[in-house]
Structure formats: structure tokens, C-alpha cells
Scaffold this motif. Structure first.
Motif, PDB file in Angstrom:
ATOM      1  N   THR A  18     -24.829 -53.450 -28.681  1.00  0.00           N
ATOM      2  CA  THR A  18     -25.624 -52.224 -28.810  1.00  0.00           C
ATOM      3  C   THR A  18     -27.093 -52.549 -29.065  1.00  0.00           C
ATOM      4  N   ALA A  19     -27.362 -53.577 -29.854  1.00  0.00           N
ATOM      5  CA  ALA A  19     -28.752 -54.013 -30.016  1.00  0.00           C
ATOM      6  C   ALA A  19     -29.321 -54.480 -28.683  1.00  0.00           C
ATOM      7  N   MET A  20     -28.502 -55.159 -27.881  1.00  0.00           N
ATOM      8  CA  MET A  20     -28.960 -55.586 -26.560  1.00  0.00           C
ATOM      9  C   MET A  20     -29.292 -54.372 -25.698  1.00  0.00           C
ATOM     10  N   MET A  21     -28.477 -53.329 -25.797  1.00  0.00           N
ATOM     11  CA  MET A  21     -28.766 -52.105 -25.053  1.00  0.00           C
ATOM     12  C   MET A  21     -30.090 -51.488 -25.512  1.00  0.00           C
ATOM     13  N   ARG A  22     -30.363 -51.536 -26.823  1.00  0.00           N
ATOM     14  CA  ARG A  22     -31.642 -51.037 -27.337  1.00  0.00           C
ATOM     15  C   ARG A  22     -32.811 -51.791 -26.691  1.00  0.00           C
ATOM     16  N   ALA A  23     -32.660 -53.111 -26.611  1.00  0.00           N
ATOM     17  CA  ALA A  23     -33.733 -53.930 -26.044  1.00  0.00           C
ATOM     18  C   ALA A  23     -34.041 -53.498 -24.617  1.00  0.00           C
ATOM     19  N   TRP A  24     -33.005 -53.263 -23.823  1.00  0.00           N
ATOM     20  CA  TRP A  24     -33.216 -52.879 -22.429  1.00  0.00           C
ATOM     21  C   TRP A  24     -33.722 -51.447 -22.302  1.00  0.00           C
ATOM     22  N   GLU A  25     -33.246 -50.563 -23.164  1.00  0.00           N
ATOM     23  CA  GLU A  25     -33.711 -49.179 -23.089  1.00  0.00           C
ATOM     24  C   GLU A  25     -35.178 -49.066 -23.469  1.00  0.00           C
ATOM     25  N   ASN A  26     -35.690 -50.016 -24.242  1.00  0.00           N
ATOM     26  CA  ASN A  26     -37.090 -49.967 -24.636  1.00  0.00           C
ATOM     27  C   ASN A  26     -38.034 -50.399 -23.517  1.00  0.00           C
ATOM     28  N   ARG A  27     -37.474 -50.876 -22.404  1.00  0.00           N
ATOM     29  CA  ARG A  27     -38.281 -51.146 -21.215  1.00  0.00           C
ATOM     30  C   ARG A  27     -38.603 -49.804 -20.535  1.00  0.00           C
ATOM     31  N   PRO A  28     -39.832 -49.588 -20.122  1.00  0.00           N
ATOM     32  CA  PRO A  28     -40.161 -48.306 -19.480  1.00  0.00           C
ATOM     33  C   PRO A  28     -39.546 -48.138 -18.098  1.00  0.00           C
ATOM     34  N   ASP A  29     -39.055 -49.225 -17.487  1.00  0.00           N
ATOM     35  CA  ASP A  29     -38.517 -49.138 -16.131  1.00  0.00           C
ATOM     36  C   ASP A  29     -36.993 -49.069 -16.087  1.00  0.00           C
ATOM     37  N   THR A  30     -36.353 -48.909 -17.252  1.00  0.00           N
ATOM     38  CA  THR A  30     -34.906 -49.092 -17.324  1.00  0.00           C
ATOM     39  C   THR A  30     -34.174 -47.851 -17.821  1.00  0.00           C
ATOM     40  N   VAL A  31     -33.051 -47.570 -17.175  1.00  0.00           N
ATOM     41  CA  VAL A  31     -32.084 -46.561 -17.614  1.00  0.00           C
ATOM     42  C   VAL A  31     -30.861 -47.300 -18.142  1.00  0.00           C
ATOM     43  N   VAL A  32     -30.330 -46.866 -19.283  1.00  0.00           N
ATOM     44  CA  VAL A  32     -29.138 -47.517 -19.823  1.00  0.00           C
ATOM     45  C   VAL A  32     -27.983 -46.526 -19.896  1.00  0.00           C
ATOM     46  N   VAL A  33     -26.779 -47.072 -19.865  1.00  0.00           N
ATOM     47  CA  VAL A  33     -25.581 -46.262 -20.044  1.00  0.00           C
ATOM     48  C   VAL A  33     -24.673 -47.001 -21.012  1.00  0.00           C
ATOM     49  N   ASP A  34     -24.096 -46.243 -21.932  1.00  0.00           N
ATOM     50  CA  ASP A  34     -23.331 -46.805 -23.045  1.00  0.00           C
ATOM     51  C   ASP A  34     -21.824 -46.696 -22.778  1.00  0.00           C
ATOM     52  N   GLU A  35     -21.166 -47.824 -22.580  1.00  0.00           N
ATOM     53  CA  GLU A  35     -19.712 -47.927 -22.449  1.00  0.00           C
ATOM     54  C   GLU A  35     -19.117 -46.859 -21.520  1.00  0.00           C
ATOM     55  N   PRO A  36     -19.484 -46.883 -20.260  1.00  0.00           N
ATOM     56  CA  PRO A  36     -19.057 -45.822 -19.346  1.00  0.00           C
ATOM     57  C   PRO A  36     -17.559 -45.789 -19.062  1.00  0.00           C
ATOM     58  N   LEU A  37     -16.831 -46.869 -19.377  1.00  0.00           N
ATOM     59  CA  LEU A  37     -15.388 -46.909 -19.126  1.00  0.00           C
ATOM     60  C   LEU A  37     -14.564 -46.455 -20.331  1.00  0.00           C
ATOM     61  N   TYR A  38     -15.205 -46.059 -21.413  1.00  0.00           N
ATOM     62  CA  TYR A  38     -14.488 -45.807 -22.667  1.00  0.00           C
ATOM     63  C   TYR A  38     -13.472 -44.673 -22.525  1.00  0.00           C
ATOM     64  N   ALA A  39     -13.890 -43.529 -21.989  1.00  0.00           N
ATOM     65  CA  ALA A  39     -12.968 -42.402 -21.879  1.00  0.00           C
ATOM     66  C   ALA A  39     -11.809 -42.728 -20.948  1.00  0.00           C
ATOM     67  N   GLU A  40     -12.100 -43.385 -19.824  1.00  0.00           N
ATOM     68  CA  GLU A  40     -11.045 -43.769 -18.886  1.00  0.00           C
ATOM     69  C   GLU A  40     -10.040 -44.686 -19.572  1.00  0.00           C
ATOM     70  N   TYR A  41     -10.529 -45.592 -20.379  1.00  0.00           N
ATOM     71  CA  TYR A  41      -9.680 -46.529 -21.121  1.00  0.00           C
ATOM     72  C   TYR A  41      -8.785 -45.790 -22.115  1.00  0.00           C
ATOM     73  N   LEU A  42      -9.348 -44.852 -22.861  1.00  0.00           N
ATOM     74  CA  LEU A  42      -8.557 -44.123 -23.849  1.00  0.00           C
ATOM     75  C   LEU A  42      -7.474 -43.277 -23.194  1.00  0.00           C
ATOM     76  N   VAL A  43      -7.805 -42.635 -22.090  1.00  0.00           N
ATOM     77  CA  VAL A  43      -6.809 -41.818 -21.402  1.00  0.00           C
ATOM     78  C   VAL A  43      -5.715 -42.699 -20.804  1.00  0.00           C
ATOM     79  N   ARG A  44      -6.103 -43.806 -20.198  1.00  0.00           N
ATOM     80  CA  ARG A  44      -5.128 -44.692 -19.547  1.00  0.00           C
ATOM     81  C   ARG A  44      -4.185 -45.324 -20.556  1.00  0.00           C
ATOM     82  N   THR A  45      -4.704 -45.732 -21.719  1.00  0.00           N
ATOM     83  CA  THR A  45      -3.893 -46.441 -22.696  1.00  0.00           C
ATOM     84  C   THR A  45      -3.223 -45.520 -23.711  1.00  0.00           C
ATOM     85  N   GLY A  46      -3.771 -44.311 -23.886  1.00  0.00           N
ATOM     86  CA  GLY A  46      -3.248 -43.408 -24.902  1.00  0.00           C
ATOM     87  C   GLY A  46      -3.614 -43.794 -26.314  1.00  0.00           C
TER      88      GLY A  46
END
Length: 243
Positions: A18-46
Motif C-alpha cells: 500500500t505504501a508502494m501504491m502511495r508512491a505511484w499515486e503521487n506521480r502526476p502521470d499515474t492512475v492507481v487501482v487498489d486490489e481489483p481482484l478482491y471482490a472476485e476472490y471473496l465471491v469465488r472462495t466464500g
């Protein structure tokens, strides 16, 4: 217009992801996304994680829709897309070909330290929960394809964040900026809805904390979990970026 740089940073929990994500989000040219597979994982595994219903409601739960979002056009003025992934969220029994469309990086941490941190927030921990087995699987897969995939050990990184970030930016073919070394404290709109359960330290942070060895005491079960993951960690660490 040049193609955007799409970075997929694969980690386990209780790392510096998450700190690494902060570093990249602080770049003016960068868009970040946080754990995009999380919901799919929770639904698949229960599985029942803190804030489970909020996570499932906040994200797509169908993998093709997740991948479509990761490959969507970027806003004007943005040329870098950075995805923070948890390796254990990936379904290894499903097709992983979609990962080949990204500049993949593996972020690892000593399993004893990961388990010690994990069990402070969760009652139970098993080898599949901390991502290292999945990261080894991914590395083996990409090696078989001849892909160039760097491995970064968080202990090494924290000893010299700037050198590692400069190396990584050079590998990606983008300019380094010292904005990646510090950021304002507090939450971000890009933080996952699970942030209140997991991100206390990052929300208070303004940069990477210096590395310090951790005193680790594990129960017999938790020590066995760390031992089960150690061969994967050692294999990954052998391939780490050396600055």
C-alpha cells in the motif's frame, strides 16, 4: 500517442504494497487501482473477511469485467496505470493469460515477518493466505514464457527506496520523480473500502519507513505456515533486484 505503461505489482498481505501504491499515486502521470481482484476472490472462495459485503458491493466480481477495467483508456494527461494486486487473490486454476498484457513485478517479504503481522489482524493463517506460493507459481509461468519479471524484496527496498524506484522506472521506460518518495498523510479516493480495517499505518505515513529487523515470535502452527512458504520465498529472493 504512445501506449500507456500498465504496471501490475503482485504482493502478499502485510508487505509494503500500500505504501508502494502511495508512491505511484503521487506521480502526476499515474492512475492507481487498489486490489481489483478482491471482490472476485471473496465471491469465488466464500471467505469471510473484514468488510466483506462492502468489498463485494464496491467491485466487479466477474474476472473479464475486472480485466476490462484494468485495460480501459486512461484519463487525459495520464500515461501510467498502476495496479496493486494481492497474489493470493488470483485463481491459479483459471486462465492467467490476461496477466501477460501488463508489466508484472513481484514484491516479496520474509514469510515469518508476514505471518507475524498477519495474525495480529486475523485469527488464522494458512500458507495460501500470504501470497508467496502464488508468486512462485507466477514466476515459474512467466519464466516459461520468457517474460522479464523483476522481483523486489521489501527489506532491500526499504534500505534504499530511491535506488529501487529509479531502477524500476528505468526498467519501465519512464522518468523517475522524487515525488514517489513522500506523500501527504490521510486517505485517498482510490483506497479500497477495506482501508479502515487494514490501512492505519499507511494512512498516517508520509513516506517509506526505514528498514528495521523485526523480532518474530510465532506459535507452532504459525511457524509451520512460515516454513511451508520459505522455499518459495527463497526461490523468489534469489531472483531479486540487487542494487
Amino acid at each position: 500517442m504512445s501506449e500507456p505503461v500498465r504496471v501490475a505489482m503482485w504482493s502478499g498481505p502485510r508487505n509494503i504494497s500500500t505504501a508502494m501504491m502511495r508512491a505511484w499515486e503521487n506521480r502526476p502521470d499515474t492512475v492507481v487501482v487498489d486490489e481489483p481482484l478482491y471482490a472476485e476472490y471473496l465471491v469465488r472462495t466464500g471467505l469471510d473477511h473484514p468488510g466483506r459485503d462492502e468489498v463485494v458491493a464496491a467491485q466487479p466480481t466477474w474476472l473479464p469485467e475486472v480485466v476490462e477495467g484494468l485495460l480501459a483508456p486512461l484519463p487525459r494527461g495520464k500515461g501510467v496505470h498502476y495496479a496493486k494486486h494481492m497474489a493470493h487473490h488470483l485463481d491459479l486454476e483459471a486462465e492467467a493469460d490476461w496477466t501477460d498484457d501488463f508489466r508484472n513485478v513481484l514484491l516479496v517479504r520474509d514469510p515469518a515477518e508476514v505471518v507475524a503481522s498477519y495474525v495480529r489482524s486475523r485469527e488464522a493463517c494458512e500458507p495460501d493466505d500470504i501470497g508467496l506460493l502464488q508468486e512462485q507459481w507466477l514466476l515459474d509461468r512467466w519464466d516459461a514464457l520468457g517474460a522479464d519479471v523483476p522481483v523486489i524484496d521489501s527489506a532491500d527496498f526499504l534500505r534504499d527506496p530511491e535506488a529501487h524506484l529509479r531502477w524500476l522506472c528505468d526498467w519501465l521506460g519512464i522518468a523517475f520523480t522524487d515525488r514517489m518518495l513522500s506523500w501527504p498523510p490521510g486517505p485517498r479516493a482510490s483506497d479500497g473500502v477495506w482501508a479502515p480495517y487494514w490501512y492505519d499505518a499507511v494512512l498516517a505515513s508520509t513516506g517509506f519507513e526505514p528498514y528495521r529487523p523485526r523480532a518474530v515470535e510465532l506459535s507452532e502452527h504459525d511457524a509451520a505456515v512460515a516454513d511451508a512458504c520459505r522455499p518459495a520465498y527463497e526461490r523468489l529472493r534469489e531472483r531479486r533486484v540487487r542494487i
